[in-house]
Design an enzyme around this catalytic site. Structure first.
Site, PDB file in Angstrom:
ATOM      1  N   THR A   1      14.230  52.768  31.778  1.00 26.94           N
ATOM      2  CA  THR A   1      13.130  53.720  31.688  1.00 26.94           C
ATOM      3  C   THR A   1      12.583  53.823  30.277  1.00 26.94           C
ATOM      4  OG1 THR A   1      14.143  55.005  33.449  1.00 26.94           O
ATOM      5  CG2 THR A   1      12.440  56.095  32.165  1.00 26.94           C
TER       6      THR A   1
ATOM      7  N   GLU B   1      13.366  63.468  34.176  1.00 26.27           N
ATOM      8  CA  GLU B   1      13.117  63.968  32.831  1.00 26.27           C
ATOM      9  C   GLU B   1      11.889  64.872  32.804  1.00 26.27           C
ATOM     10  OE1 GLU B   1      13.614  60.747  29.604  1.00 26.27           O
ATOM     11  OE2 GLU B   1      13.205  59.656  31.463  1.00 26.27           O
TER      12      GLU B   1
ATOM     13  N   HIS C   1      15.255  58.446  26.677  1.00 25.25           N
ATOM     14  CA  HIS C   1      15.667  58.554  28.081  1.00 25.25           C
ATOM     15  C   HIS C   1      17.175  58.797  28.180  1.00 25.25           C
ATOM     16  CE1 HIS C   1      15.891  57.791  32.371  1.00 25.25           C
ATOM     17  NE2 HIS C   1      16.748  56.800  32.169  1.00 25.25           N
TER      18      HIS C   1
ATOM     19  N   ASP D   1      11.579  51.003  38.881  1.00 28.70           N
ATOM     20  CA  ASP D   1      12.931  50.958  39.429  1.00 28.70           C
ATOM     21  C   ASP D   1      13.173  52.270  40.181  1.00 28.70           C
ATOM     22  OD1 ASP D   1      15.455  49.869  39.902  1.00 28.70           O
ATOM     23  OD2 ASP D   1      16.313  50.942  38.201  1.00 28.70           O
TER      24      ASP D   1
ATOM     25  N   GLU E   1       9.211  50.988  33.711  1.00 29.90           N
ATOM     26  CA  GLU E   1       9.910  50.011  32.894  1.00 29.90           C
ATOM     27  C   GLU E   1       9.041  48.780  32.652  1.00 29.90           C
ATOM     28  OE1 GLU E   1      13.816  49.084  34.262  1.00 29.90           O
ATOM     29  OE2 GLU E   1      14.183  51.087  35.100  1.00 29.90           O
TER      30      GLU E   1
ATOM     31  N   GLN F   1      22.731  58.526  43.615  1.00 22.35           N
ATOM     32  CA  GLN F   1      23.242  57.955  42.370  1.00 22.35           C
ATOM     33  C   GLN F   1      24.286  58.874  41.723  1.00 22.35           C
ATOM     34  OE1 GLN F   1      20.174  57.403  39.431  1.00 22.35           O
ATOM     35  NE2 GLN F   1      21.539  56.517  37.919  1.00 22.35           N
TER      36      GLN F   1
ATOM     37  N   TYR G   1      19.261  49.959  29.812  1.00 21.60           N
ATOM     38  CA  TYR G   1      19.183  51.406  29.575  1.00 21.60           C
ATOM     39  C   TYR G   1      18.884  51.558  28.089  1.00 21.60           C
ATOM     40  CZ  TYR G   1      21.131  56.233  30.221  1.00 21.60           C
ATOM     41  OH  TYR G   1      21.352  57.595  30.317  1.00 21.60           O
TER      42      TYR G   1
ATOM     43  N   ASP H   1      19.167  45.335  34.901  1.00 19.27           N
ATOM     44  CA  ASP H   1      18.392  46.467  34.399  1.00 19.27           C
ATOM     45  C   ASP H   1      19.146  47.100  33.241  1.00 19.27           C
ATOM     46  OD1 ASP H   1      16.198  48.120  34.353  1.00 19.27           O
ATOM     47  OD2 ASP H   1      17.039  49.566  35.754  1.00 19.27           O
TER      48      ASP H   1
ATOM     49  N   GLU I   1      11.143  55.036  37.853  1.00 15.35           N
ATOM     50  CA  GLU I   1      11.427  54.729  36.458  1.00 15.35           C
ATOM     51  C   GLU I   1      10.403  53.712  35.986  1.00 15.35           C
ATOM     52  OE1 GLU I   1      16.187  55.619  36.008  1.00 15.35           O
ATOM     53  OE2 GLU I   1      15.541  53.521  36.159  1.00 15.35           O
TER      54      GLU I   1
ATOM     55  N   LYS J   1      20.078  52.745  43.701  1.00 15.22           N
ATOM     56  CA  LYS J   1      19.090  51.889  43.027  1.00 15.22           C
ATOM     57  C   LYS J   1      18.722  50.648  43.840  1.00 15.22           C
ATOM     58  CE  LYS J   1      18.965  53.664  38.681  1.00 15.22           C
ATOM     59  NZ  LYS J   1      17.778  53.873  37.853  1.00 15.22           N
TER      60      LYS J   1
ATOM     61  N   ARG K   1      18.254  59.942  43.021  1.00 14.56           N
ATOM     62  CA  ARG K   1      19.122  60.592  42.041  1.00 14.56           C
ATOM     63  C   ARG K   1      20.319  61.295  42.676  1.00 14.56           C
ATOM     64  NH1 ARG K   1      17.839  57.912  37.538  1.00 14.56           N
ATOM     65  NH2 ARG K   1      15.637  58.140  36.972  1.00 14.56           N
TER      66      ARG K   1
ATOM     67  N   THR L   1      12.941  47.811  44.107  1.00 13.57           N
ATOM     68  CA  THR L   1      12.446  47.725  42.733  1.00 13.57           C
ATOM     69  C   THR L   1      11.105  47.008  42.814  1.00 13.57           C
ATOM     70  OG1 THR L   1      14.683  47.581  41.804  1.00 13.57           O
ATOM     71  CG2 THR L   1      12.869  46.838  40.413  1.00 13.57           C
TER      72      THR L   1
ATOM     73  N   ARG M   1      25.021  65.889  31.901  1.00 15.91           N
ATOM     74  CA  ARG M   1      26.308  66.231  31.282  1.00 15.91           C
ATOM     75  C   ARG M   1      26.118  67.354  30.264  1.00 15.91           C
ATOM     76  NH1 ARG M   1      25.861  60.826  30.796  1.00 15.91           N
ATOM     77  NH2 ARG M   1      25.677  60.971  28.529  1.00 15.91           N
TER      78      ARG M   1
END
Length: 403
Positions: A333, A347, A122, A222, A190, A229, A117, A115, A188, A242, A226, A246, A131
């Site tokens: 995503t 998001e 995203h 996916d 995808e 994770q 990113y 997978d 997610e 994760k 959270r 899926t 962060r």
């Protein structure tokens, strides 16, 4: 007039012809093709044409996908010719099954699952949410398609229920973890790409060889816990948050059906390193729609993906890793510049701080009983649309707690 009635405007016309694996009551799974609102038994048709192929009678697309691009094109061309020929109109009934009379299976046996990113919107959104006060993107992000190896054994077909995972979560106002069911269960949206022709270990796949190896595309959800994770991902990345499920769509759209969806990808700055650079790094114009309990909550645009499918495959193999028939690699995503284009709930609700109203209920993450459906179409020739079908999943509690 065609040999099979296809509803006007159907995204499953002769320009599409996606592959899947189906069974009817009392019969073994075998390869089928979706035509309009019905499934065409490919093995039976080719037997009737006196050109039988054991790969079409298999319970997985693997044997057919392994035959390579020349065979894929040959079968697709023959199918289009036969279906376009109105002279056989009365004969096709014996090969057709309505969708409500078939059971759709996982279309191929998943070898490895990677997978990526690959969407900048995203990545920036998650950086800002997780962060705050730090750079949204890590320094490497614009130099390579970041990815991780997922768990192939829990890739499931659309319609499979998703059991809420349990695991360690960061405690409130403490660094001591607690254990229990995820309270921040997410999705997610995808797009995944399915390898047909394997490669040799130690031999990278350059951008221009993408079509020699990749058979088709599927929709991917996916599922992501959270809270699990967030506690586990430093320093090695996603693991139990994760690995529990899926979901992929039951239909594999052949890359040959997506020729009109190929577009120039967004500008890349800085310029990628040579193995990721070239005019073969095209993007795809796919319109995705995410529904939560029957309500459309997002429309992510795949056209805005920063890294292309060919760049993902080139990076996946540049270190010497080989790919095998049935390997799946997903985009990560898909999100756009607007909040209404976000492909994940973290998001869409900005980390759970800004609920959206779903069915009259302020919602942030998934509750037991919630159902998410991801659908997509792509442009075909003229005004035609190419349909991917859907990837659907409903959340249930763990067996010992489900009511």
């Amino acid at each position: 007039m065609t040999a099979v009635d296809i509803p006007a405007g159907s995204p499953f016309g002769l320009d599409n012809l996606p592959y899947g694996v189906f069974s009817t009551p009392g019969t073994a799974p075998r390869v089928g093709v979706r035509v309009g609102d019905r499934v065409l038994d490919l093995a039976a048709l080719f037997e009737d044409l006196e050109i039988p192929d054991p790969a079409l009678s298999a319970d997985s697309l693997g044997p057919f996908m392994a035959q390579g691009p020349a065979r894929w094109a040959e079968v697709r061309d023959r199918l289009q010719d036969e279906l376009a020929g109105h002279s056989r109109r009365g004969e096709f009934g014996q090969f057709l099954h309505t969708l409500d009379r078939v059971h759709l299976h996982l279309p191929f046996r998943v070898g490895d699952y990677v997978d990526f990113y690959a969407n900048e919107h995203h990545a920036r959104n998650l950086g800002a949410i997780l962060r705050p006060g730090s750079a949204a993107l890590h320094p490497n992000w614009k130099y390579l398609p970041v990815g991780y190896h997922g768990r192939a054994g829990t890739v499931v077909v659309s319609g499979t229920e998703v059991v809420r995972p349990s695991g360690q979560r960061r405690g409130i106002e403490t660094d001591m973890p607690t254990f229990g069911p995820s309270q921040r269960l997410d999705i997610e949206a995808e797009v995944g790409f399915v390898v047909g022709v394997p490669s040799r270990r130690g031999v990278p796949i350059p951008l221009g060889d993408f079509d020699a190896h990749v058979f088709g595309a599927v929709l991917v959800d996916d599922w992501s816990a959270r809270d699990i994770q967030a506690w586990e991902y430093v320093p090695l990345g996603p693991f139990l948050g994760k690995s529990f499920a899926t979901s992929i769509s039951a239909w594999v759209v052949p890359m040959g059906a997506l020729e009109h969806a190929r577009i120039a990808q967004p500008p890349q700055d800085p310029e990628p390193l040579p193995y990721l650079r070239g005019d073969r790094a095209w993007g795809l114009d796919l319109a995705i729609e995410v529904s939560w309990n029957g309500q459309v909550v997002s429309r992510p645009p795949y056209a805005q993906m920063y890294w292309s499918p060919a760049q993902m495959l080139a990076h996946l193999t540049v270190g010497g890793a080989s790919v095998r028939t049935g390997d799946l690699f997903a985009s990560g995503t898909v999100s756009g510049a607007e909040r209404s284009q976000c492909g994940s709930l973290i998001e869409l609700t900005w980390g759970g701080t800004e609920p959206v109203t779903v069915g009259g209920r302020p919602s942030t993450f998934l509750e037991d009983g919630d159902e998410v459906v991801i659908a997509a179409t792509a442009p075909g020739p003229g005004d035609a649309r190419i349909g991917f079908g859907e990837v659907r999943g409903r959340v249930i509690g763990r067996p010992e707690t489900a009511g």
